[in-house]
Design an enzyme around this catalytic site. Structure first.
Site, PDB file in Angstrom:
ATOM      1  N   TYR A   1     -10.539  41.155   4.009  1.00 63.24           N
ATOM      2  CA  TYR A   1     -10.528  42.529   4.850  1.00 63.24           C
ATOM      3  C   TYR A   1      -9.486  43.683   4.297  1.00 63.24           C
ATOM      4  O   TYR A   1      -9.754  44.608   4.685  1.00 63.24           O
ATOM      5  CB  TYR A   1     -10.635  42.604   6.271  1.00 63.24           C
ATOM      6  CG  TYR A   1      -9.719  41.758   7.287  1.00 63.24           C
ATOM      7  CD1 TYR A   1      -8.475  42.084   7.077  1.00 63.24           C
ATOM      8  CD2 TYR A   1     -10.351  40.823   7.811  1.00 63.24           C
ATOM      9  CE1 TYR A   1      -7.607  41.359   7.874  1.00 63.24           C
ATOM     10  CE2 TYR A   1      -9.342  40.153   8.765  1.00 63.24           C
ATOM     11  CZ  TYR A   1      -8.044  40.406   8.713  1.00 63.24           C
ATOM     12  OH  TYR A   1      -7.122  39.852   9.522  1.00 63.24           O
TER      13      TYR A   1
ATOM     14  N   LYS B   1      -2.584  44.195   5.761  1.00 59.39           N
ATOM     15  CA  LYS B   1      -2.849  43.385   4.530  1.00 59.39           C
ATOM     16  C   LYS B   1      -3.137  44.178   3.536  1.00 59.39           C
ATOM     17  O   LYS B   1      -2.881  43.906   2.447  1.00 59.39           O
ATOM     18  CB  LYS B   1      -3.994  42.417   4.896  1.00 59.39           C
ATOM     19  CG  LYS B   1      -3.885  41.581   6.099  1.00 59.39           C
ATOM     20  CD  LYS B   1      -3.199  40.373   5.755  1.00 59.39           C
ATOM     21  CE  LYS B   1      -3.139  39.132   6.852  1.00 59.39           C
ATOM     22  NZ  LYS B   1      -2.270  38.082   6.798  1.00 59.39           N
TER      23      LYS B   1
HETATM   24  C1  HXC Z   1      -5.118  44.498  22.994  1.00 59.15           C
HETATM   25  C2  HXC Z   1      -3.052  43.422  22.687  1.00 59.15           C
HETATM   26  C3  HXC Z   1      -3.672  42.181  22.678  1.00 59.15           C
HETATM   27  C4  HXC Z   1      -5.109  42.155  22.638  1.00 59.15           C
HETATM   28  C5  HXC Z   1      -1.327  42.099  22.387  1.00 59.15           C
HETATM   29  N1  HXC Z   1      -1.556  43.332  22.613  1.00 59.15           N
HETATM   30  N2  HXC Z   1      -2.680  41.326  22.521  1.00 59.15           N
HETATM   31  N3  HXC Z   1      -3.982  44.392  23.047  1.00 59.15           N
HETATM   32  N4  HXC Z   1      -5.709  43.080  22.657  1.00 59.15           N
HETATM   33  N5  HXC Z   1      -5.783  40.814  22.573  1.00 59.15           N
HETATM   34  C6  HXC Z   1      -0.790  44.423  22.574  1.00 59.15           C
HETATM   35  C7  HXC Z   1      -0.010  44.368  23.852  1.00 59.15           C
HETATM   36  O1  HXC Z   1      -0.552  44.708  24.802  1.00 59.15           O
HETATM   37  C8  HXC Z   1       1.310  45.141  23.436  1.00 59.15           C
HETATM   38  O2  HXC Z   1       1.048  46.343  23.488  1.00 59.15           O
HETATM   39  C9  HXC Z   1       1.333  44.789  21.961  1.00 59.15           C
HETATM   40  O3  HXC Z   1       0.220  44.371  21.485  1.00 59.15           O
HETATM   41  C10 HXC Z   1       2.438  43.744  21.839  1.00 59.15           C
HETATM   42  O4  HXC Z   1       2.173  42.597  22.324  1.00 59.15           O
HETATM   43  P1  HXC Z   1       3.178  41.678  22.787  1.00 59.15           P
HETATM   44  O5  HXC Z   1       2.388  40.380  23.433  1.00 59.15           O
HETATM   45  O6  HXC Z   1       4.318  42.138  23.522  1.00 59.15           O
HETATM   46  O7  HXC Z   1       3.672  41.169  21.333  1.00 59.15           O
HETATM   47  P2  HXC Z   1       4.473  39.888  20.712  1.00 59.15           P
HETATM   48  O8  HXC Z   1       4.667  38.917  21.794  1.00 59.15           O
HETATM   49  O9  HXC Z   1       5.440  40.331  19.776  1.00 59.15           O
HETATM   50  O10 HXC Z   1       3.174  39.394  19.980  1.00 59.15           O
HETATM   51  C11 HXC Z   1       2.649  39.805  18.864  1.00 59.15           C
HETATM   52  C12 HXC Z   1       1.132  39.571  18.455  1.00 59.15           C
HETATM   53  C13 HXC Z   1       0.718  37.906  18.921  1.00 59.15           C
HETATM   54  C14 HXC Z   1       0.660  39.945  17.094  1.00 59.15           C
HETATM   55  C15 HXC Z   1       0.469  40.391  19.732  1.00 59.15           C
HETATM   56  O11 HXC Z   1      -0.555  37.901  18.823  1.00 59.15           O
HETATM   57  C16 HXC Z   1       1.443  37.303  18.031  1.00 59.15           C
HETATM   58  O12 HXC Z   1       2.784  36.933  18.052  1.00 59.15           O
HETATM   59  N6  HXC Z   1       0.578  36.328  17.259  1.00 59.15           N
HETATM   60  C17 HXC Z   1       1.189  35.434  16.245  1.00 59.15           C
HETATM   61  C18 HXC Z   1       0.122  34.500  15.877  1.00 59.15           C
HETATM   62  C19 HXC Z   1      -1.045  34.901  15.527  1.00 59.15           C
HETATM   63  O13 HXC Z   1      -1.788  36.069  15.994  1.00 59.15           O
HETATM   64  N7  HXC Z   1      -1.611  34.442  14.375  1.00 59.15           N
HETATM   65  C20 HXC Z   1      -2.972  34.670  13.962  1.00 59.15           C
HETATM   66  C21 HXC Z   1      -2.787  35.331  12.551  1.00 59.15           C
HETATM   67  S1  HXC Z   1      -4.175  34.809  11.878  1.00 59.15           S
HETATM   68  P3  HXC Z   1       1.498  47.407  24.921  1.00 59.15           P
HETATM   69  O14 HXC Z   1       1.028  48.878  24.539  1.00 59.15           O
HETATM   70  O15 HXC Z   1       0.821  46.823  26.173  1.00 59.15           O
HETATM   71  O16 HXC Z   1       2.926  47.344  25.014  1.00 59.15           O
HETATM   72  C22 HXC Z   1      -4.637  36.039  10.753  1.00 59.15           C
HETATM   73  C23 HXC Z   1      -5.683  35.526   9.650  1.00 59.15           C
HETATM   74  C24 HXC Z   1      -6.724  36.660   9.378  1.00 59.15           C
HETATM   75  O17 HXC Z   1      -3.890  37.097  10.674  1.00 59.15           O
HETATM   76  C25 HXC Z   1      -7.423  36.102   8.384  1.00 59.15           C
HETATM   77  C26 HXC Z   1      -8.765  35.399   8.604  1.00 59.15           C
HETATM   78  C27 HXC Z   1      -9.789  35.295   7.660  1.00 59.15           C
END
Ligand code: HXC
Length: 268
Positions: A150, A165
């Site tokens: 994507y 990406k």
């Molecule tokens: C809306 C969201 C949200 C959600 C977080 N936020 N989750 N908004 N819907 N589901 C918002 C929060 O409200 C906050 O904004 C801001 O994002 C930061 O959130 P935090 O939880 O404080 O951040 P943090 O703890 O640093 O976490 C980062 C993250 C988290 C990206 C949000 O999901 C993470 O660390 N993920 C790592 C693992 C991961 O996601 N792996 C998947 C990758 S898969 P506000 O405004 O409220 O302050 C991938 C593959 C794709 O990428 C390809 C597939 C084919």
């Protein structure tokens, strides 16, 4: 012309894998170590990293973990410089750390946008610049960025990740040209749906979503992380010495299968 070593033997080589505590990052780390390389796995949480190291060392490989939030440029430099100092080299960098969640674009907060851009785009640059400084100094190195298709076709609900990406693809191509004559290669790998917890939770959390995703893959199944690691090993190895600035899609034809120009006469 001297042909490169056509094996993917990583003996005496050192790789840094970001997001190495789970999923595709862990699989690539294990694959690199299984071929004789030393692996440093980076990530935010200690526990999954130590499990990756345990799996590798139990199989007779060499691995170390270092906690590092990829968004912290200073810490990234400290950690990668530390690897270079300890090992005397950094042969490979795998930028695998990612962050993602599904949200409609108009509801995504600036902080949510920033969180994903900081991890995926900025983090990739921080690690790349530091690792490349060590690689360019010796005229050899390979960098692999884990992206998603994507990056070019887009995907509703993941504007932050798709934009990041896409930026990583542009970064890869730009630096591949800058550094080609100096022995440093950069490529991307674009896995399709893969059996990992991270992507599963972020992108196909429910059974219905999961079966929708699986149904979108012409190959009819999710990838095993080890299959992605196999292609990654090729791109990191000397067998790919003339491959740089490229994207290898490993997705069971998922994105090509998006075509809607079919009717009842077309085979399904
Ligand atoms: C809306 C969201 C949200 C959600 C977080 N936020 N989750 N908004 N819907 N589901 C918002 C929060 O409200 C906050 O904004 C801001 O994002 C930061 O959130 P935090 O939880 O404080 O951040 P943090 O703890 O640093 O976490 C980062 C993250 C988290 C990206 C949000 O999901 C993470 O660390 N993920 C790592 C693992 C991961 O996601 N792996 C998947 C990758 S898969 P506000 O405004 O409220 O302050 C991938 C593959 C794709 O990428 C390809 C597939 C084919």
């Amino acid at each position: 012309m001297k042909l490169p070593d056509l094996s993917d033997d990583f003996t005496d080589r050192v790789a840094v894998v970001t997001g190495g505590g789970s999923g595709i990052g862990r699989a690539i780390a294990r694959r690199y170590a299984a071929a004789g390389g030393t692996v440093y796995v980076l990530g935010r949480r200690e526990e999954p990293l130590t499990e990756t190291v345990r799996l590798i060392t139990a199989a007779g490989g060499r691995a170390t973990h270092l906690t590092c939030d990829i968004r912290d440029a200073g810490r990234v430099t400290e950690v990668i410089d530390g690897v270079a100092e300890a090992e005397g080299r950094v042969d490979a960098l795998v930028n695998n750390a990612a962050g993602n969640f599904v949200v409609p674009g108009e509801e995504l907060s600036p902080n949510g946008w920033k969180a994903v851009i900081d991890i995926v785009l900025n983090g990739t640059f921080y690690a790349t610049r530091t690792a490349a400084q060590h690689m360019l100094a010796v005229g050899r190195g390979s960098i692999l960025n884990v992206i998603a298709t994507y990056a070019w076709h887009g995907h509703p609900g993941t504007v932050h990740s798709a934009a990041a990406k896409g930026g990583v693809v542009a970064m890869t191509r730009t630096l591949a040209v800058e550094w080609a004559a100096r022995g440093v290669r950069l490529n991307c790998i674009a896995p399709g749906p893969t059996e990992t917890e991270g992507a599963g939770q972020a992108l196909w959390g429910s059974d219905a979503a999961r079966s929708r995703v699986q149904g979108s893959v012409p190959a009819g199944r999710f990838a095993d992380p080890a299959e992605i690691a196999e292609s990654a090993a090729f791109l990191l190895s000397d067998r790919a010495d003339y491959v740089t600035g490229e994207v290898l899609v490993v997705d069971g034809a998922q994105w090509l299968g998006k075509s809607v120009y079919t009717d009842d006469r077309a085979p399904s």
